[in-house]
Design a protein around this motif. Structure first.
Motif, PDB file in Angstrom:
ATOM      1  N   PRO A 103       0.822  -1.225   0.000  1.00  0.00           N
ATOM      2  CA  PRO A 103       0.000   0.000   0.000  1.00  0.00           C
ATOM      3  C   PRO A 103       0.850   1.267   0.000  1.00  0.00           C
ATOM      4  O   PRO A 103       0.472   2.270  -0.639  1.00  0.00           O
ATOM      5  N   VAL A 104       1.983   1.242   0.675  1.00  0.00           N
ATOM      6  CA  VAL A 104       2.862   2.420   0.705  1.00  0.00           C
ATOM      7  C   VAL A 104       3.409   2.688  -0.700  1.00  0.00           C
ATOM      8  O   VAL A 104       3.369   3.814  -1.208  1.00  0.00           O
ATOM      9  N   ALA A 105       3.896   1.628  -1.338  1.00  0.00           N
ATOM     10  CA  ALA A 105       4.453   1.784  -2.681  1.00  0.00           C
ATOM     11  C   ALA A 105       3.376   2.256  -3.664  1.00  0.00           C
ATOM     12  O   ALA A 105       3.614   3.137  -4.499  1.00  0.00           O
ATOM     13  N   PHE A 106       2.189   1.669  -3.543  1.00  0.00           N
ATOM     14  CA  PHE A 106       1.093   2.013  -4.470  1.00  0.00           C
ATOM     15  C   PHE A 106       0.693   3.480  -4.270  1.00  0.00           C
ATOM     16  O   PHE A 106       0.574   4.240  -5.245  1.00  0.00           O
ATOM     17  N   ALA A 107       0.508   3.898  -3.018  1.00  0.00           N
ATOM     18  CA  ALA A 107       0.087   5.272  -2.725  1.00  0.00           C
ATOM     19  C   ALA A 107       1.100   6.278  -3.279  1.00  0.00           C
ATOM     20  O   ALA A 107       0.726   7.313  -3.844  1.00  0.00           O
ATOM     21  N   LEU A 148       2.205  -1.198 -11.164  1.00  0.00           N
ATOM     22  CA  LEU A 148       1.462  -0.149 -10.450  1.00  0.00           C
ATOM     23  C   LEU A 148       2.299   0.522  -9.361  1.00  0.00           C
ATOM     24  O   LEU A 148       1.959   1.601  -8.893  1.00  0.00           O
ATOM     25  N   TYR A 149       3.370  -0.136  -8.948  1.00  0.00           N
ATOM     26  CA  TYR A 149       4.191   0.422  -7.860  1.00  0.00           C
ATOM     27  C   TYR A 149       5.460   1.088  -8.378  1.00  0.00           C
ATOM     28  O   TYR A 149       6.202   1.711  -7.619  1.00  0.00           O
ATOM     29  N   ALA A 150       5.687   0.947  -9.679  1.00  0.00           N
ATOM     30  CA  ALA A 150       7.005   1.301 -10.235  1.00  0.00           C
ATOM     31  C   ALA A 150       7.376   2.766 -10.052  1.00  0.00           C
ATOM     32  O   ALA A 150       8.547   3.105  -9.983  1.00  0.00           O
ATOM     33  N   ARG A 151       6.370   3.650  -9.966  1.00  0.00           N
ATOM     34  CA  ARG A 151       6.658   5.093  -9.865  1.00  0.00           C
ATOM     35  C   ARG A 151       6.692   5.588  -8.416  1.00  0.00           C
ATOM     36  O   ARG A 151       6.506   6.779  -8.165  1.00  0.00           O
ATOM     37  N   ALA A 152       6.921   4.660  -7.490  1.00  0.00           N
ATOM     38  CA  ALA A 152       6.905   5.049  -6.073  1.00  0.00           C
ATOM     39  C   ALA A 152       8.036   6.013  -5.718  1.00  0.00           C
ATOM     40  O   ALA A 152       7.989   6.671  -4.676  1.00  0.00           O
ATOM     41  N   GLY A 153       9.059   6.072  -6.570  1.00  0.00           N
ATOM     42  CA  GLY A 153      10.149   7.000  -6.307  1.00  0.00           C
ATOM     43  C   GLY A 153      11.080   6.525  -5.204  1.00  0.00           C
ATOM     44  O   GLY A 153      11.835   7.313  -4.645  1.00  0.00           O
ATOM     45  N   SER A 154      10.996   5.236  -4.874  1.00  0.00           N
ATOM     46  CA  SER A 154      11.859   4.669  -3.845  1.00  0.00           C
ATOM     47  C   SER A 154      12.361   3.309  -4.313  1.00  0.00           C
ATOM     48  O   SER A 154      11.713   2.291  -4.097  1.00  0.00           O
ATOM     49  N   PRO A 155      13.532   3.303  -4.981  1.00  0.00           N
ATOM     50  CA  PRO A 155      14.023   2.047  -5.537  1.00  0.00           C
ATOM     51  C   PRO A 155      14.174   0.945  -4.479  1.00  0.00           C
ATOM     52  O   PRO A 155      13.909  -0.216  -4.750  1.00  0.00           O
ATOM     53  N   LYS A 156      14.539   1.343  -3.272  1.00  0.00           N
ATOM     54  CA  LYS A 156      14.733   0.342  -2.220  1.00  0.00           C
ATOM     55  C   LYS A 156      13.400  -0.304  -1.830  1.00  0.00           C
ATOM     56  O   LYS A 156      13.302  -1.519  -1.682  1.00  0.00           O
ATOM     57  N   LEU A 157      12.387   0.534  -1.654  1.00  0.00           N
ATOM     58  CA  LEU A 157      11.054   0.014  -1.320  1.00  0.00           C
ATOM     59  C   LEU A 157      10.554  -0.894  -2.445  1.00  0.00           C
ATOM     60  O   LEU A 157      10.038  -1.990  -2.194  1.00  0.00           O
ATOM     61  N   ILE A 190      -8.641  -5.192 -11.801  1.00  0.00           N
ATOM     62  CA  ILE A 190      -9.302  -4.190 -12.646  1.00  0.00           C
ATOM     63  C   ILE A 190      -9.645  -2.944 -11.819  1.00  0.00           C
ATOM     64  O   ILE A 190      -9.405  -1.808 -12.254  1.00  0.00           O
ATOM     65  N   ALA A 191     -10.164  -3.157 -10.624  1.00  0.00           N
ATOM     66  CA  ALA A 191     -10.548  -2.029  -9.756  1.00  0.00           C
ATOM     67  C   ALA A 191      -9.323  -1.210  -9.341  1.00  0.00           C
ATOM     68  O   ALA A 191      -9.398   0.022  -9.217  1.00  0.00           O
ATOM     69  N   MET A 192      -8.197  -1.882  -9.149  1.00  0.00           N
ATOM     70  CA  MET A 192      -6.977  -1.160  -8.775  1.00  0.00           C
ATOM     71  C   MET A 192      -6.522  -0.228  -9.898  1.00  0.00           C
ATOM     72  O   MET A 192      -6.134   0.920  -9.659  1.00  0.00           O
ATOM     73  N   VAL A 193      -6.563  -0.731 -11.140  1.00  0.00           N
ATOM     74  CA  VAL A 193      -6.144   0.096 -12.280  1.00  0.00           C
ATOM     75  C   VAL A 193      -7.096   1.275 -12.442  1.00  0.00           C
ATOM     76  O   VAL A 193      -6.668   2.416 -12.666  1.00  0.00           O
ATOM     77  N   LYS A 194      -8.397   1.001 -12.288  1.00  0.00           N
ATOM     78  CA  LYS A 194      -9.395   2.060 -12.455  1.00  0.00           C
ATOM     79  C   LYS A 194      -9.187   3.168 -11.413  1.00  0.00           C
ATOM     80  O   LYS A 194      -9.172   4.358 -11.750  1.00  0.00           O
ATOM     81  N   ALA A 195      -9.004   2.772 -10.159  1.00  0.00           N
ATOM     82  CA  ALA A 195      -8.798   3.768  -9.099  1.00  0.00           C
ATOM     83  C   ALA A 195      -7.494   4.535  -9.325  1.00  0.00           C
ATOM     84  O   ALA A 195      -7.436   5.756  -9.130  1.00  0.00           O
ATOM     85  N   ALA A 196      -6.461   3.831  -9.763  1.00  0.00           N
ATOM     86  CA  ALA A 196      -5.172   4.496 -10.011  1.00  0.00           C
ATOM     87  C   ALA A 196      -5.304   5.493 -11.159  1.00  0.00           C
ATOM     88  O   ALA A 196      -4.765   6.600 -11.101  1.00  0.00           O
TER      89      ALA A 196
END
Ligand code: NI
Length: 224
Positions: A103-107, A148-157, A190-196
Motif C-alpha cells: 500500500p505504501v508503494a502504491f500510494a 502499479l508500484y514502479a513510480r513510487a520513487g523509492s528504488p529500495k522500497l 481491474i478495480a486497482m487500475v481504475k482507481a489508479a
C-alpha cells in the motif's frame, strides 16, 4: 529409511486409499509437506517412495510431477525432487510484509503513473486471463502489481516489494493448483487500475488491502 524421514510409516498412516495410486502418494506427501512432517530440503527419491508406498514408480513420478506443479517441490540437478521451503509461518510472514509494504508503494506511485504504465497493467490483466499455465500466472501477477508500484520513487522500497512478490509466487501457484484460477481476483486487479487512473489513492489502497487480506485468509486454510 534414508534421510531420516520414514515414508513407509507415512504410507501406513493413510486410511482409505484414493482411487489411483498416484493420488494416494500425492495426498500423503502433500499433507506431510504442508504440516511440516517432511521438512523443507528433504529429497524425495522415486525408488524409495515406490517401495515405501508399495506402488510402482510410474504413479510416484506422476505424484511428484503434480506436487511440483503445486510448487511444493523443487527439482534440482543433483538431488532430484526436494521438498520446497514452504511453511504456514513463512506464508503468513510473506502476506504480512506485502500488506505493510505494497500500500505504501502504491500510494506513492499513483500520482506519477503514466498512461503507458496503466496500459501495461491492463495488458497484463488480459495476459493473465489468457494464460493457460498456472506456473506463468505468478510471474504475470507479479509484473502486474509491480507495474502499479514502479513510480513510487523509492528504488529500495520497490526492490523489497518485488522480493516479497517473488516469494509469494510459490504460494500463489500452490493455491491456483488447489482452488483454480478464479482465485486470481482479477476484479480486484481491474478495480486497482481504475482507481489508479482516477488518482483515487484511498479507493486504490482499500482494494489492494482487501486483495491481500482475502488471499492471506484463503491461503492460511491450507496449512490447518
Ligand atoms: Ni494480485
Amino acid at each position: 529409511m534414508e534421510d531420516g524421514f520414514d515414508f513407509a510409516r507415512l504410507a501406513a498412516e493413510i486410511g482409505d486409499r484414493p482411487r489411483t495410486a498416484s493420488e494416494f502418494v500425492q495426498r500423503a506427501l502433500r499433507a506431510a509437506i504442508l504440516d511440516g512432517r517432511i521438512p523443507p530440503g528433504t529429497p524425495l527419491r522415486q525408488e524409495a517412495l515406490a517401495a515405501a508406498f508399495d506402488v510402482s514408480r510410474m504413479p510416484v513420478r506422476e505424484a511428484l510431477r503434480q506436487l511440483e506443479a503445486q510448487a511444493l517441490l523443487d527439482f534440482t540437478p543433483h538431488k532430484g525432487a526436494v521438498v520446497a521451503e514452504i511453511s504456514a509461518q513463512d506464508q503468513a510472514d510473506t502476506y504480512l510484509i506485502r500488506r505493510a509494504l505494497e500500500p505504501v508503494a502504491f500510494a506513492q506511485s499513483i500520482p506519477h503513473l503514466t498512461r503507458d504504465d496503466l496500459d501495461r497493467a491492463e495488458d497484463l490483466i488480459s495476459d493473465m486471463d489468457r494464460e493457460p499455465d498456472h506456473g506463468r500466472l505468478g510471474e504475470l501477477n507479479r509484473r502486474f502489481h509491480m507495474s502499479l508500484y514502479a513510480r513510487a520513487g523509492s528504488p529500495k522500497l520497490v526492490r523489497l516489494v518485488e522480493r516479497q512478490l517473488i516469494e509469494h509466487d510459490r504460494y500463489l501457484r500452490f493455491h491456483l493448483a488447489m482452488l483454480g484460477r478464479d482465485r486470481m481476483s482479477q476484479d480486484d486487479h481491474i478495480a486497482m487500475v481504475k482507481a489508479a487512473a482516477g488518482r483515487d489513492i484511498t479507493a486504490a489502497i482499500s482494494v489492494l488491502q482487501r486483495h491481500i487480506d482475502v488471499a492471506a485468509e484463503d491461503s492460511a486454510r491450507f496449512f490447518n
